[in-house]
Design a protein around this motif. Structure first.
Motif, short mmCIF file in Angstrom:
data_model
loop_
_atom_site.label_atom_id
_atom_site.label_comp_id
_atom_site.label_asym_id
_atom_site.label_seq_id
_atom_site.Cartn_x
_atom_site.Cartn_y
_atom_site.Cartn_z
N GLU A 4 -1.15 11.62 21.31
CA GLU A 4 0.25 11.74 21.73
C GLU A 4 0.97 10.41 21.61
O GLU A 4 2.12 10.35 21.12
N THR A 5 0.32 9.33 22.01
CA THR A 5 0.95 8.01 21.90
C THR A 5 1.22 7.65 20.45
O THR A 5 2.29 7.12 20.10
N TRP A 6 0.27 7.94 19.57
CA TRP A 6 0.45 7.61 18.14
C TRP A 6 1.58 8.43 17.54
O TRP A 6 2.40 7.90 16.76
N ILE A 7 1.67 9.71 17.88
CA ILE A 7 2.73 10.56 17.32
C ILE A 7 4.10 10.10 17.80
O ILE A 7 5.07 10.04 17.02
N LEU A 8 4.23 9.77 19.08
CA LEU A 8 5.51 9.31 19.59
C LEU A 8 5.91 7.97 18.99
O LEU A 8 7.10 7.73 18.71
N ASP A 9 4.94 7.05 18.79
CA ASP A 9 5.26 5.78 18.14
C ASP A 9 5.70 6.00 16.70
O ASP A 9 6.63 5.33 16.21
#
Length: 345
Positions: free
Chosen positions: A239-244
């Protein structure tokens, strides 16, 4: 007298939908507790016991043949049409679309990708584990059985465990796994258990699965739900990678917008030069004096320099001579006319 209408439950639902989406302050994430580990171990032991009972052709295989010869679809033929529709709740395509639509709406309301990512991870684990077990054991179904009383193992089939049952357990159980309150989790757990139980019995009724296939499918789906908390750190990192990545794409789009430039040949505005401090003070004093009521009145630019008097104070002057323009053919008064030449010969 009170004339206001009392809001109904439907009004409260629409009022809740009209609110601005907001992320909850605390989203409870299931942890791998001791109770869950005990349930996982018990379910794994049940899974191994079912496989072993089928491999050694025990009483479970004999029960499979007895149920198959009973032919439930002939004994209760009046519910055949209903069961044909009900078994769709265990098919991967329609159920995944319905559950993904609901979890997608929850993701938008809560500003988090965790519901959709949890569904994706669970379906991926389901395809890997159940698919590998199906291909590895290769059991044939009741409609393709070769010899009565055999376990029909390693004959090239793909029926053991039941994919419909395992998919129903995972797809509907993920709603209970992602529930935000304990009460909702209990109700959704009971609903998913009843739904998956009905789907498994529907496949036995239709004769597409052995009873042992359904038992193993329940165990396979429950193992995935119980082991899902181990994948929560992976879901968080994804989730963090996709939002970044989304933020970087937005920055690229905003930075790639062309800045309007002046056309060729247009005058370029000059930047004002910095004024020293003493000159700046002098300019401020001059501006203040210009705006004061005692400021000197400047004469218009079209007047000649020098003192000018008002029109009423000027001395009248009589012009000398005639104001008419001179003409060569006009005779002045009091002068003798000149002789004109005669025309002709």
């Amino acid at each position: 007298m009170c004339t206001e209408r009392k809001p109904t439950r439907l009004d409260r639902v629409f009022a809740r939908l009209d609110r601005e989406p907001e992320r909850p302050a605390l989203i409870s994430v299931p942890e791998m507790s001791r109770h869950r580990i005990v349930l996982l171990g018990a379910t794994l032991a049940f899974y191994v016991a079912i496989v072993w009972a089928v491999v050694i052709t025990s009483w479970l295989v004999r029960l499979d043949w007895q149920v198959m010869f009973f032919r439930p679809y002939q004994q209760w033929s009046e519910i055949h049409a209903f069961v044909d529709y009900y078994v769709v709740l265990g098919q991967r395509g329609p159920t995944a679309v319905m559950v993904a639509a609901w979890l997608g709406w929850r993701s938008w309301r809560q500003h988090t990708l965790r519901p959709l990512l949890a569904l994706g991870v669970s379906l991926l684990l389901l395809n890997i584990t159940v698919g590998a077990a199906k291909l590895g054991m290769g059991r044939l179904g009741p409609h393709y059985a070769t010899s009565i009383g055999s376990n029909e193992m390693w004959l090239g089939g793909d029926i053991f465990p039941s994919g419909h049952t395992a998919n129903a357990v995972v797809t509907w159980g993920i709603l209970a796994y992602l529930a935000s309150t304990p009460r909702a989790r209990r109700w959704l757990s009971a609903l998913s258990a009843v739904t998956s139980l009905g789907v498994g019995l529907s496949t036995v009724y239709l004769g597409t699965h052995w009873l042992s296939d359904v038992l193993l499918g329940w165990a396979a789906g429950l193992l995935i739900l119980l082991a899902l908390p181990w994948f929560e750190p992976l879901i968080t990192r994804a989730e963090t990678w996709i939002l970044d990545l989304r933020d970087r794409v937005r920055e690229r789009r905003t930075s790639s917008v062309p800045v309007p430039t002046a056309p060729v040949g247009a005058p370029v505005p000059l930047k004002p030069r910095p004024v020293p401090a003493d000159k700046e003070v002098a300019a401020r004093e001059a501006a203040a004096a210009a705006h004061s009521p005692r400021a000197t009145v400047h004469q218009p630019a079209y007047l000649a320099p020098g003192p000018h008097t008002a029109r009423a104070e000027r001395t009248p002057v009589t012009p000398a001579g005639s104001r008419r323009p001179p003409h060569t053919d006009r005779i002045t008064r009091g002068s003798a006319p000149t002789a004109r030449p005669l025309a002709g010969g």
